[in-house]
Motif scaffolding. Structure first.
Motif, mmCIF file in Angstrom:
data_model
loop_
_atom_site.group_PDB
_atom_site.id
_atom_site.type_symbol
_atom_site.label_atom_id
_atom_site.label_comp_id
_atom_site.label_asym_id
_atom_site.label_seq_id
_atom_site.Cartn_x
_atom_site.Cartn_y
_atom_site.Cartn_z
ATOM 1 N N ASN A 54 35.206 39.610 37.267
ATOM 2 C CA ASN A 54 36.422 39.850 36.501
ATOM 3 C C ASN A 54 36.876 41.294 36.672
ATOM 4 O O ASN A 54 36.056 42.223 36.640
ATOM 5 N N ALA B 131 43.059 41.173 31.890
ATOM 6 C CA ALA B 131 42.033 40.799 32.865
ATOM 7 C C ALA B 131 42.582 39.767 33.844
ATOM 8 O O ALA B 131 43.565 39.072 33.549
ATOM 9 N N THR C 133 38.775 36.035 36.114
ATOM 10 C CA THR C 133 37.948 35.472 37.186
ATOM 11 C C THR C 133 36.450 35.613 36.908
ATOM 12 O O THR C 133 35.641 35.523 37.839
ATOM 13 N N ASN C 134 36.076 35.836 35.662
ATOM 14 C CA ASN C 134 34.664 35.991 35.336
ATOM 15 C C ASN C 134 33.906 34.696 35.617
ATOM 16 O O ASN C 134 34.363 33.599 35.288
#
Length: 313
Positions: A293, A306, A309-310
Motif C-alpha cells: 500500500n 491510500a 493495494t495492501n
C-alpha cells in the motif's frame, strides 16, 4: 466425455497462466483512472532470498526469486512450469512470460541449482523434467539479472548458460528511499522501492505501483491525457508532497482546445496534473509500505489517502 472436457479446459487455463494472461478488472482508487488488476500468478507466492539461486538451493512450487530492480521474477509455478515474468516491450505493462521451461502440467515439480553446475527441474518421482545441460560446467549459482537474463555463472565470472532474454526498457533509477517526505521530489523515470514493490513515475505522468515481476497493482492513468489533449508533450514531470500536505503530480504542458471556428489552439502552459485530497498538513509523508500500500500520512501518523493495494501481489 465430461472428464475430457475438464482436461481441455484445465490445459487452456494453464497455458494462459504461463503466458501471464487473465481477465482484466478494476480497483477503486482516489485518482482519475482506476487501477487495472492483472494475472494472479503471484497470489500466495513466496519470495525466496534475493536475485540468486545458490548452489544446492531449491525453488518449490509457489516460490520465486526477483531481480534487484524488481522488474523481473522467476517463479516455480504450482503447475510445474518454471516461468520468468517481466514487463511488456513498451517498458511498463505486464506481467508477461519472458521465458519458461515448458514443463507445465506436472504439478509438484521443483527446480534445483545443483552442485555439479546443472539447473534441473525434478518431478515428484525424482525423475528429471528439464535441465540446462550444464553438468560439470563450473556454474555455481543462478542469477536473475536486471536486464532480464537468467544466467548460470561460474566462480571466475564467466557465464555457463543464459536465456538471452535481454530487456529493452526505458531507463529507470531509484529514488533511494521507500517514502516521499514533505519538500522532496520524485522525478520522471524514478521510483520508490522496498523489498517487493516499486512505485514508478513515468515520463508521460503516469504513476504506477508494481508488485513482483512488474505486476501492475495500481496506476493513476494520467498518461491518457496526453494524446490529442495537449500540444506537444509534458516536461518537468515530478511528484511532490506540497506545502498543504497533498501528494501532487506536476508537469508543464499546454492544454489543447478548439476555438469558435473549429480550429485547434494551444492554451497557456500550466504546471499541475493531479493532487490528492484531503491534504495531510505540514510534515506529512508517504511511504510505500511492505504490504503493497502507498499511503499518505499526517505528521502524527494518521492515514488520509491510500492506493488501497495492501495485501496485493
Amino acid at each position: 466425455m465430461n472428464r475430457i472436457i475438464q482436461r481441455v479446459v484445465k490445459a487452456i487455463a494453464l497455458t494462459l497462466a504461463m503466458l501471464g494472461l487473465a481477465v482484466l478488472g478494476t480497483a477503486v482508487t482516489a485518482l482519475p483512472a482506476a487501477a487495472t488488476t492483472v494475472p494472479d500468478v503471484f497470489v500466495g507466492a513466496t519470495k525466496v532470498g534475493g536475485d540468486t539461486l545458490q548452489m544446492n538451493q531449491t525453488l518449490y512450487g509457489g516460490q520465486y526469486i526477483q531481480s534487484n530492480s524488481g522488474q523481473f521474477a522467476l517463479l516455480m509455478q504450482g503447475d510445474g512450469n518454471l516461468v520468468e515474468y517481466g514487463p511488456e516491450s513498451n517498458g511498463w505493462g505486464g506481467p508477461r512470460a519472458v521465458w519458461s521451461s515448458g514443463t507445465w502440467g506436472q504439478s509438484g515439480n521443483r527446480v534445483v541449482m545443483q552442485g555439479d553446475g546443472n539447473l534441473v527441474i525434478y518431478k515428484p518421482n525424482n525423475s528429471a523434467a528439464w535441465s540446462s545441460r550444464t553438468y560439470n560446467s563450473g556454474a555455481v549459482f543462478l542469477r536473475l539479472q536486471d536486464d532480464g537474463r537468467i544466467v548460470l555463472q561460474r566462480s571466475d565470472g564467466l557465464v555457463a548458460w543464459q536465456t538471452g532474454t535481454w530487456a529493452h526498457l526505458a531507463s529507470a533509477y531509484p529514488f533511494g528511499s521507500y517514502q516521499l517526505r514533505s519538500g522532496q521530489q520524485l522525478n520522471a523515470n524514478q521510483y520508490l522501492a522496498n523489498d517487493r514493490y516499486r512505485l514508478f513515475l513515468q515520463a508521460d505522468t503516469n504513476l504506477i505501483l508494481y508488485g513482483p515481476g512488474f505486476h501492475i497493482l495500481w496506476q493513476s492513468g494520467n498518461h491518457a491525457f496526453n494524446p490529442g489533449r495537449i500540444c506537444g508533450g509534458a516536461s518537468n514531470v515530478r511528484m511532490v508532497v506540497n506545502s498543504q500536505g497533498s501528494l501532487e503530480l506536476r508537469a508543464v504542458y499546454n492544454p489543447q482546445a478548439t476555438d469558435s471556428s473549429g480550429r485547434v489552439v494551444c492554451l497557456s502552459a500550466i504546471d499541475q496534473v493531479w493532487f490528492s485530497t484531503p491534504a495531510a498538513g505540514a510534515g506529512s509523508f508517504a511511504p510505500l509500505q511492505t504490504d503493497g500500500n502507498f499511503v499518505l500520512y499526517t505528521s502524527g501518523g494518521s492515514p488520509v489517502w491510500a492506493t488501497g493495494t495492501n495485501g496485493r501481489v
